[in-house]
Enzyme design. Structure first.
Site, PDB file in Angstrom:
ATOM      1  N   CYS A   1      62.958  53.341  76.913  1.00  0.00           N
ATOM      2  CA  CYS A   1      62.282  52.152  76.370  1.00  0.00           C
ATOM      3  C   CYS A   1      61.074  51.501  76.974  1.00  0.00           C
ATOM      4  CB  CYS A   1      63.523  51.288  75.885  1.00  0.00           C
ATOM      5  SG  CYS A   1      64.242  50.722  77.635  1.00  0.00           S
TER       6      CYS A   1
ATOM      7  N   ASP B   1      78.665  52.328  82.331  1.00  0.00           N
ATOM      8  CA  ASP B   1      77.692  51.254  82.706  1.00  0.00           C
ATOM      9  C   ASP B   1      78.076  50.642  84.211  1.00  0.00           C
ATOM     10  OD1 ASP B   1      75.409  49.836  80.817  1.00  0.00           O
ATOM     11  OD2 ASP B   1      76.061  48.646  82.713  1.00  0.00           O
TER      12      ASP B   1
ATOM     13  N   ASP C   1      70.619  56.320  77.528  1.00  0.00           N
ATOM     14  CA  ASP C   1      69.928  55.251  77.105  1.00  0.00           C
ATOM     15  C   ASP C   1      69.534  54.260  78.239  1.00  0.00           C
ATOM     16  OD1 ASP C   1      68.473  53.426  75.713  1.00  0.00           O
ATOM     17  OD2 ASP C   1      70.211  52.398  74.653  1.00  0.00           O
TER      18      ASP C   1
ATOM     19  N   ASN D   1      77.391  53.793  88.782  1.00  0.00           N
ATOM     20  CA  ASN D   1      75.854  54.106  88.517  1.00  0.00           C
ATOM     21  C   ASN D   1      75.671  55.482  88.053  1.00  0.00           C
ATOM     22  OD1 ASN D   1      73.383  55.378  89.338  1.00  0.00           O
ATOM     23  ND2 ASN D   1      73.208  53.857  91.177  1.00  0.00           N
ATOM     24  N   ALA D   2      75.119  55.771  86.977  1.00  0.00           N
ATOM     25  CA  ALA D   2      74.977  56.803  86.100  1.00  0.00           C
ATOM     26  C   ALA D   2      74.264  57.949  87.089  1.00  0.00           C
ATOM     27  CB  ALA D   2      73.840  56.647  84.893  1.00  0.00           C
TER      28      ALA D   2
ATOM     29  N   PHE E   1      74.567  54.644  80.568  1.00  0.00           N
ATOM     30  CA  PHE E   1      74.103  53.133  80.323  1.00  0.00           C
ATOM     31  C   PHE E   1      74.512  52.840  78.984  1.00  0.00           C
ATOM     32  CE2 PHE E   1      71.271  56.388  82.313  1.00  0.00           C
ATOM     33  CZ  PHE E   1      70.981  55.617  83.456  1.00  0.00           C
TER      34      PHE E   1
ATOM     35  N   ARG F   1      71.991  55.392  66.853  1.00  0.00           N
ATOM     36  CA  ARG F   1      73.341  55.567  67.048  1.00  0.00           C
ATOM     37  C   ARG F   1      73.913  56.285  65.843  1.00  0.00           C
ATOM     38  NH1 ARG F   1      72.791  49.838  68.050  1.00  0.00           N
ATOM     39  NH2 ARG F   1      72.317  49.707  70.232  1.00  0.00           N
TER      40      ARG F   1
END
Ligand code: SAH
Length: 394
Positions: A337, A249, A297, A276-277, A228, A213
């Site tokens: 991730c 988000d 992210d 929704n991204a 996100f 960050r």
């Protein structure tokens, strides 16, 4: 007492199983256990085929991962002193982070030679996860030693992880010591936010992105978009430098906390968008919008090896759209991730997205995991987070 039970029972592993330990990986699979211990879950002595002791390991009778190496000394007592040494080593390694933040991981499982154990610090409270039948048997020792070493006001077990079902363990959230509040205000490199230890994602916050960050914020300016966003943790870092930040988000609950986190830091330039991204990025592209700073992210799209190809398509789509939305000189911080998406696959995906975007993008930084989430080279499962900082040169 436990020492006697270790001596009384043992496992014999195949040459293949023994080789995994020689090569620096703590797991031995069920199929490599030639003689299974008769005892219930806990710790057992492990021998090779010729009867030579190889060490002591956590024993999980139900799991595919039958043995997890604790100590290659077969005489390791696994008593309070042993646990104190092991946990103190892990905790001491994190000391430098304490200068900038009061929330970070104290124990990262296999990476700290405490297999299947996670312990996160949130200010004066701890959240643990005991993720194998073997480690569960050492719960009392672990709690006693953590209380001694860190003197927390409470310890919560976020044992509501699906992994526990494979170990024959209950999935539940349980208070193990003292009291733990529903929300804990934490500080991270000057930004404050509320973590939700009882019901938030992971153990209450995404501690693994702490330094990322700062890296993203260092280049933030103008119009910024944090996709996100969860409870706005990137957004509040970006807001210190950017004029206007959208924290996006799909979860209204997460955005509720993002609003409070924004207020906690005194920011009035963060706009919350529940969407929704994928849809949002597409609509922004159609509307020819531009952003100077974008953060991506997303959650792990590749939950299994089999889902890697479709996950790559998802990652490529959001990255391609974000690249097209960048102003000239704009920055994209992008992360994955997914353990199953290795660093080479991640970089390949970015290359493919950049090629289709028609933009000339400079790869300014490739980032791995922070100090408190060590990724051990011989234990791939300890590494999952990778990210990149890209700058649009055209
Ligand atoms: N960036 C956050 C962590 C993000 S976790 C931090 O640093 O704290 C992933 C987030 O993506 C979750 O909050 C989840 O609600 C959200 N999410 C999942 N699918 C989404 C989608 N299609 N569009 C927007 N948000 C989504």
């Amino acid at each position: 007492m436990r020492t006697q039970s270790i001596a009384a029972d043992s496992a014999t592993v195949s040459a293949n199983g023994a080789r995994r330990w020689e090569q620096g990986h703590p797991w031995i699979y069920r199929s490599d256990v030639l003689k299974r211990p008769v005892s219930p879950p806990g710790a057992v002595l492990v021998h090779n085929e010729r009867g030579r002791p190889l060490g002591v390991a956590l024993w999980s009778p139900m799991s595919e991962i039958a043995l997890r190496l604790l100590d290659s000394n077969p005489d390791a007592p696994l008593d309070l002193t042993w646990w104190r040494d092991r946990l103190a080593t892990a905790i001491t390694r994190r000391a430098p982070i304490g200068e900038h933040a009061n929330a970070y991981r104290l124990v990262h499982g296999e990476a700290d030679m405490c297999p299947s154990l996670v312990c996160d610090r949130y200010d004066r409270w701890l959240v643990v996860q005991l993720m194998s039948a073997g480690i569960e048997q050492f719960r009392d020792e672990i709690v006693t030693v953590l209380m001694e070493l860190t003197e927390p006001l409470g310890i919560l077990a976020r044992n509501d992880v699906p992994l526990r079902a494979k170990e024959g363990l209950a999935t539940e959230v349980e208070l193990l010591a003292g009291e733990v509040p529903r929300e804990i205000e934490i500080i991270e490199h000057g930004a404050r936010y509320l973590a939700a230890p009882w019901d938030g994602q992971k153990t209450g916050a995404f501690l693994d992105q702490r330094e990322n960050r700062v890296a993203a914020a260092a280049r933030a300016r103008g119009r910024a978009l944090d996709c996100f966003s969860y409870h706005g943790s990137f957004a509040i870092h970006l807001a210190a430098r950017a004029q206007h930040v959208i924290a996006l988000d799909v979860s209204a609950e997460a955005l509720g906390r993002a609003a409070r986190n924004s207020a906690l830091n005194g920011f009035t330039n963060i706009e919350l968008v529940e969407a929704n991204a994928f849809e949002f990025l597409k609509a922004q592209q159609r509307a020819r919008e531009r952003y100077d700073t974008i953060v991506l992210d997303p959650p792990a799209f590749a939950k299994t090896r089999a889902s890697v190809p479709s996950a790559i398509r998802g990652y490529k789509e959001i990255n391609l759209r974000a690249m097209r939305l960048l102003t000239s000189g704009g920055t994209l911080f992008t992360a994955s991730c997914s353990f199953h998406l290795s660093m080479p696959l991640f970089l390949d995906m970015l290359r493919a997205a950049a090629a289709d975007s028609g933009r000339r993008l400079a790869l300014r930084e490739v980032r791995g995991q922070p100090l408190d989430h060590p990724g051990i080279v011989t234990v791939p499962e300890t590494s999952y987070l990778k990210s990149a900082v890209l700058e649009a040169l055209d």
